[in-house]
Design a protein around this motif. Structure first.
Motif, short mmCIF file in Angstrom:
data_model
loop_
_atom_site.label_atom_id
_atom_site.label_comp_id
_atom_site.label_asym_id
_atom_site.label_seq_id
_atom_site.Cartn_x
_atom_site.Cartn_y
_atom_site.Cartn_z
N LEU A 116 43.63 43.09 28.90
CA LEU A 116 44.37 43.61 27.60
C LEU A 116 46.20 42.85 27.68
N GLU A 117 46.80 42.86 28.39
CA GLU A 117 48.12 42.33 28.50
C GLU A 117 47.69 41.02 28.74
N ALA A 118 46.61 40.29 29.19
CA ALA A 118 46.79 38.99 29.52
C ALA A 118 45.57 38.38 28.39
N GLY A 119 45.21 39.79 26.96
CA GLY A 119 44.53 38.93 26.21
C GLY A 119 43.36 38.24 26.18
N LEU A 120 42.69 39.11 27.30
CA LEU A 120 41.66 38.84 27.32
C LEU A 120 40.45 40.30 27.24
N GLY A 121 40.59 41.03 27.07
CA GLY A 121 40.56 41.56 26.75
C GLY A 121 38.72 42.70 27.00
N ALA A 122 37.50 43.33 26.11
CA ALA A 122 36.25 43.10 27.14
C ALA A 122 36.14 42.41 27.90
N ARG A 123 36.28 41.43 27.69
CA ARG A 123 35.68 40.16 27.81
C ARG A 123 36.82 39.26 29.84
N GLY A 124 37.64 39.73 30.09
CA GLY A 124 37.98 39.87 31.41
C GLY A 124 37.57 41.29 31.80
N TYR A 125 37.02 42.26 31.67
CA TYR A 125 36.81 43.62 31.81
C TYR A 125 35.60 42.89 32.54
N GLY A 126 34.94 42.43 31.87
CA GLY A 126 33.57 42.07 31.50
C GLY A 126 33.26 41.28 33.44
N ILE A 127 34.27 40.44 33.50
CA ILE A 127 34.29 39.14 34.18
C ILE A 127 34.68 39.92 35.39
#
Length: 398
Positions: free
Chosen positions: A250-261
């Motif tokens: 969330l802090e990196a601005g990626l949200g769920a996509r970053g979590y999934g990656i």
């Protein structure tokens, strides 16, 4: 207590192991997608990471009573509860999907569903662990463990990456509906798995006596004592990761996509580690595999100190994935070697109870401070916990 009459298994890839293998892939798919969708559904609707932590904790609390269920696992035929457990969980996920589609979200309903799901897992997880070793020849346990890891981790990789993108593109409802369908498919596959019959003994002891016998087995077996410590500490260490990663993304601005990656990279590394074991490339004793796995995990958590640098965060996931694969494979082989077949349900239930004590306590603690404490501080604490396990293993299994 019942005597389990094992079916003769002459080869690794027999029909029953293949079906169970496919069913486990479905289970991992369901768990992965549910983890992404459930977490971000709660986070999106409440705006609080703490609510997500409470949801996770509620799903684990029922496992505190797992030892009582473990005694029944060693007495009952396992197929009907395993099939029904998948069906019930599928219905629960279908209702959550309905809430997401109709915008009728209720946090307290989600809390209740998480609690019921935990009650089902209280039986399902140790029962599934008890069944697996009976489906392959004893000489193939290590390779079978590697193949099970490859299957479950490969499907979890698809579920985590796919679940993250599904949530990002279509919302949580679609991802949770996928979870429900996957659970139904696993229940269907389990219908065709032949599981060993259980012949009742002439006299049945009391449930509490059965639990006492399991505790006595653990107390006189150094390997099992170490595995109990491993489950308790590892559960407490990995719990914060479920809250740290969403905060980082969330802090990196990626949200769920970053979590999934992130979790996709982690599961891909786990898949690689399991493949190395299944292919016979890593043939070290399970004690050595455990040591290497714990070192990799400690280093992986330590790298999260640099949470502001995304490529380092993903590199940490690689180290963690390899560490989990090696440590979990070693633990499974040690369990099969030292736990008599008629004790597996009870001992695995003791593991579940320890995990249930460790993870919710840590989740509730972290949920109360996650919004105020830097991720770097939590990462150092987790790295220290993994290093502590390495010391404990040396002292208990030397």
């Amino acid at each position: 207590m019942n005597v389990q009459v094992s079916l003769e298994r002459r080869q690794l890839w027999n029909r029953d192991f293949l079906l169970f293998w496919l069913g486990s892939m479905q289970s991992e798919l369901a768990t992965a997608v549910a983890g992404v969708a459930f977490s971000f559904l709660v986070l999106e609707k409440t705006g609080q990471v703490s609510s997500m932590g409470i949801t996770l904790a509620l799903s684990l609390i029922p496992s505190v009573f797992a030892p009582l269920m473990g005694a029944w696992i060693d007495r009952l035929p396992l197929k009907p509860p395993l099939v029904l457990g998948n069906v019930l969980r599928a219905l629960l996920m279908a209702y959550v999907a309905y809430m997401a589609f109709t915008d009728q979200f209720s946090l307290y309903t989600v809390y209740a569903i998480s609690l019921v799901n935990g009650l089902v897992d209280m039986f399902y997880t140790p029962a599934s662990q008890s069944v697996f070793p009976t489906l392959v020849p004893a000489s193939e346990i290590t390779r079978a463990t590697g193949f099970m890891g490859m299957a479950s981790q490969g499907m979890a990789l698809i579920g985590l990456v796919g679940g993250g993108f599904l949530v990002g593109l279509f919302g949580s409802g679609v991802a949770i509906l996928w979870n429900s369908i996957a659970l139904l498919l696993m229940g269907l596959l389990l219908l065709w798995v032949r599981m060993p019959a259980r012949v009742p003994k002439a006299t049945q002891g009391h449930i509490l006596q059965d639990i006492r016998e399991a505790l006595q087995l653990v107390s006189r077996t150094p390997t099992l004592r170490f595995l109990m410590v491993l489950v308790f500490v590892a559960g407490g260490v990995f719990a914060p990761l479920e809250l740290m990663v969403p905060k980082i993304m969330l802090e990196a601005g990626l949200g769920a996509r970053g979590y999934g990656i992130f979790f996709g990279v982690l599961m891909g590394s786990m898949l690689l580690g399991s493949a190395l074991v299944a292919a016979g490339i890593l043939k070290q004793r399970p004690q050595v595999l455990m040591q290497v796995g714990l070192v990799l995990l400690s280093c992986g958590f330590g790298l999260l100190w640099f949470s502001g640098v995304l490529w380092v965060v993903y590199f940490a996931a690689v180290w963690m994935g390899l560490g989990v694969a090696l440590a979990s494979t070693a633990a499974t082989v040690l369990e099969v070697e030292v736990i008599p077949e008629e004790f597996r349900g009870r001992v695995f239930s003791l593991y579940a109870a320890l995990n249930a004590l460790s993870m919710p306590m840590m989740l509730l603690l972290i949920s109360s401070i996650i919004d105020h404490v830097p991720v770097q501080t939590l990462a150092v604490g987790c790295a220290f916990g993994m290093a502590l396990l390495l010391v404990v293993q040396h002292r208990m299994l030397r």
